[in-house]
Design a protein around this motif. Structure first.
Motif, PDB file in Angstrom:
ATOM      1  N   ARG A  29       0.872  -1.295   0.118  1.00 35.34           N
ATOM      2  CA  ARG A  29       0.015   0.154  -0.018  1.00 35.34           C
ATOM      3  C   ARG A  29       0.877   1.236   0.032  1.00 35.34           C
ATOM      4  O   ARG A  29       2.060   1.250   0.341  1.00 35.34           O
ATOM      5  N   PRO A  30       0.279   2.493  -0.475  1.00 31.06           N
ATOM      6  CA  PRO A  30       1.151   3.529  -0.352  1.00 31.06           C
ATOM      7  C   PRO A  30       1.655   3.941   0.999  1.00 31.06           C
ATOM      8  O   PRO A  30       1.108   3.691   1.979  1.00 31.06           O
ATOM      9  N   ALA A  31       2.772   4.500   1.173  1.00 32.64           N
ATOM     10  CA  ALA A  31       3.500   4.707   2.277  1.00 32.64           C
ATOM     11  C   ALA A  31       2.496   5.596   3.386  1.00 32.64           C
ATOM     12  O   ALA A  31       1.970   6.744   2.851  1.00 32.64           O
ATOM     13  N   LYS A  32       2.499   5.186   4.455  1.00 34.84           N
ATOM     14  CA  LYS A  32       1.690   6.020   5.346  1.00 34.84           C
ATOM     15  C   LYS A  32       2.140   7.532   5.804  1.00 34.84           C
ATOM     16  O   LYS A  32       3.197   7.609   5.675  1.00 34.84           O
ATOM     17  N   LEU A 131       9.552   2.339  -4.847  1.00 35.97           N
ATOM     18  CA  LEU A 131      10.656   2.391  -3.562  1.00 35.97           C
ATOM     19  C   LEU A 131      10.053   2.132  -2.259  1.00 35.97           C
ATOM     20  O   LEU A 131       9.008   2.747  -1.819  1.00 35.97           O
ATOM     21  N   ARG A 132      10.383   0.823  -1.708  1.00 35.80           N
ATOM     22  CA  ARG A 132       9.737   0.290  -0.651  1.00 35.80           C
ATOM     23  C   ARG A 132      10.068   1.244   0.600  1.00 35.80           C
ATOM     24  O   ARG A 132      11.326   1.347   0.821  1.00 35.80           O
ATOM     25  N   VAL A 133       9.416   1.452   1.562  1.00 38.96           N
ATOM     26  CA  VAL A 133       9.575   2.217   2.910  1.00 38.96           C
ATOM     27  C   VAL A 133       9.637   1.174   3.806  1.00 38.96           C
ATOM     28  O   VAL A 133       8.445   0.610   4.103  1.00 38.96           O
ATOM     29  N   GLU A 134      10.527   1.138   4.798  1.00 35.97           N
ATOM     30  CA  GLU A 134      10.517  -0.052   5.802  1.00 35.97           C
ATOM     31  C   GLU A 134       9.153   0.445   6.873  1.00 35.97           C
ATOM     32  O   GLU A 134       9.407   1.654   7.235  1.00 35.97           O
ATOM     33  N   ASN A 135       8.570  -0.375   7.235  1.00 34.29           N
ATOM     34  CA  ASN A 135       7.570   0.028   8.131  1.00 34.29           C
ATOM     35  C   ASN A 135       7.530  -1.162   9.311  1.00 34.29           C
ATOM     36  O   ASN A 135       8.246  -2.312   9.026  1.00 34.29           O
ATOM     37  N   PRO A 136       7.120  -0.888  10.560  1.00 34.37           N
ATOM     38  CA  PRO A 136       6.970  -1.771  11.684  1.00 34.37           C
ATOM     39  C   PRO A 136       6.315  -2.988  11.314  1.00 34.37           C
ATOM     40  O   PRO A 136       5.404  -3.272  10.553  1.00 34.37           O
ATOM     41  N   ASN A 137       6.845  -4.337  11.767  1.00 34.96           N
ATOM     42  CA  ASN A 137       6.434  -5.657  11.579  1.00 34.96           C
ATOM     43  C   ASN A 137       4.957  -5.693  12.600  1.00 34.96           C
ATOM     44  O   ASN A 137       5.082  -5.892  13.854  1.00 34.96           O
ATOM     45  N   THR A 138       3.917  -5.671  11.793  1.00 40.39           N
ATOM     46  CA  THR A 138       2.643  -5.620  12.754  1.00 40.39           C
ATOM     47  C   THR A 138       2.445  -7.058  13.551  1.00 40.39           C
ATOM     48  O   THR A 138       2.164  -6.935  14.701  1.00 40.39           O
ATOM     49  N   GLN A 139       2.640  -7.971  12.821  1.00 42.55           N
ATOM     50  CA  GLN A 139       2.801  -9.313  13.959  1.00 42.55           C
ATOM     51  C   GLN A 139       3.717  -9.206  15.098  1.00 42.55           C
ATOM     52  O   GLN A 139       3.204  -9.813  16.043  1.00 42.55           O
ATOM     53  N   GLU A 140       4.737  -8.892  14.826  1.00 43.61           N
ATOM     54  CA  GLU A 140       5.790  -8.554  16.115  1.00 43.61           C
ATOM     55  C   GLU A 140       5.096  -7.690  17.290  1.00 43.61           C
ATOM     56  O   GLU A 140       4.989  -8.061  18.354  1.00 43.61           O
ATOM     57  N   ILE A 141       4.596  -6.585  16.599  1.00 41.38           N
ATOM     58  CA  ILE A 141       4.115  -5.213  17.488  1.00 41.38           C
ATOM     59  C   ILE A 141       2.711  -6.307  18.405  1.00 41.38           C
ATOM     60  O   ILE A 141       2.667  -6.068  19.492  1.00 41.38           O
ATOM     61  N   MET A 142       1.817  -6.891  17.566  1.00 43.09           N
ATOM     62  CA  MET A 142       0.878  -7.295  18.099  1.00 43.09           C
ATOM     63  C   MET A 142       1.158  -8.334  19.236  1.00 43.09           C
ATOM     64  O   MET A 142       0.449  -8.767  20.200  1.00 43.09           O
TER      65      MET A 142
END
Length: 206
Positions: A29-32, A131-142
């Motif tokens: 998805r587009p970067a937040k 261009l990929r933007v690194e985002n937090p790993n949702t599964q790890e956060i949960m």
């Protein structure tokens, strides 16, 4: 004419659906956080496309008024940027067409069909691809209970929590934020109580 200096920024997030290897299928998805309003769009057009200040904003406002008037008369509005069609519904379940009265009909909104013009136009600007933007790993956060609790505590300083505020503090997607908040409202000893503030779901501590 403006030219992109980098690729289209995007993020990758997991979905609840499992793939063949048993792991969650991901989606792009587009970067937040990248957002532009009509005022900024108007200024951008004035700077790069030789429109006058305020012209785009004025035209769009007038278009909405005129299109709304025509759709209220039952017209479908076809434009170079897509078609706009009034969407109707019924207030109650009716199986006999002869029993439908004018008072039963409600406007449910407007269906917008962009066609392929946006794909063609946007693709024309993708000189540098994506261009990929690194985002937090949702599964790890949960799975990080301490981090979730800290985010909840920060949100509750306002007196209540919303999906948007929890997503922001925990660095989660809205889907995952809502899922966690809903989990806290369930069980024998729920942490939160869900209610409404205007049209927004809010969660308060029990």
């Amino acid at each position: 004419m403006p030219r992109k200096k980098s690729g289209f920024p995007y993020e990758v997030h997991p979905t609840p659906v499992k793939g063949k290897d048993g792991r969650n299928i991901v989606y792009a998805r587009p970067a937040k956080g990248l957002k532009i309003g009509i005022t900024e769009l108007d200024k951008y057009c004035a700077k790069h496309y030789a429109t006058r200040d305020g012209e785009v904003e004025f035209v769009l406002k007038e278009f909405v008024k005129a299109a709304a008037e025509l759709m209220a008369e039952g017209y479908r509005v076809d434009t170079p940027i897509g078609s706009f069609v009034p969407k109707l519904g019924l207030k109650r379940e009716i199986t006999d067409p002869d029993k439908v009265r004018n008072s039963d009909v409600v406007l449910e909104g407007v269906d917008y069909n962009p066609g392929k013009i946006w794909n063609k136009s946007i693709n024309g600007w993708l000189f540098n691809g994506f261009l990929r933007v690194e985002n937090p790993n949702t599964q790890e956060i949960m799975q990080d209970t301490e981090r979730l609790e800290k985010a909840l505590t920060e949100c509750l300083k306002a007196g209540y929590v919303t999906v948007a505020s929890f997503a922001r503090h925990a660095h989660l997607t809205r889907y995952s934020a809502r899922k966690q908040l809903e989990a806290w409202t369930k069980g024998e000893k729920p942490r939160l109580m869900k209610s409404k503030l205007s049209k927004t779901d809010i969660y308060t501590e029990i």
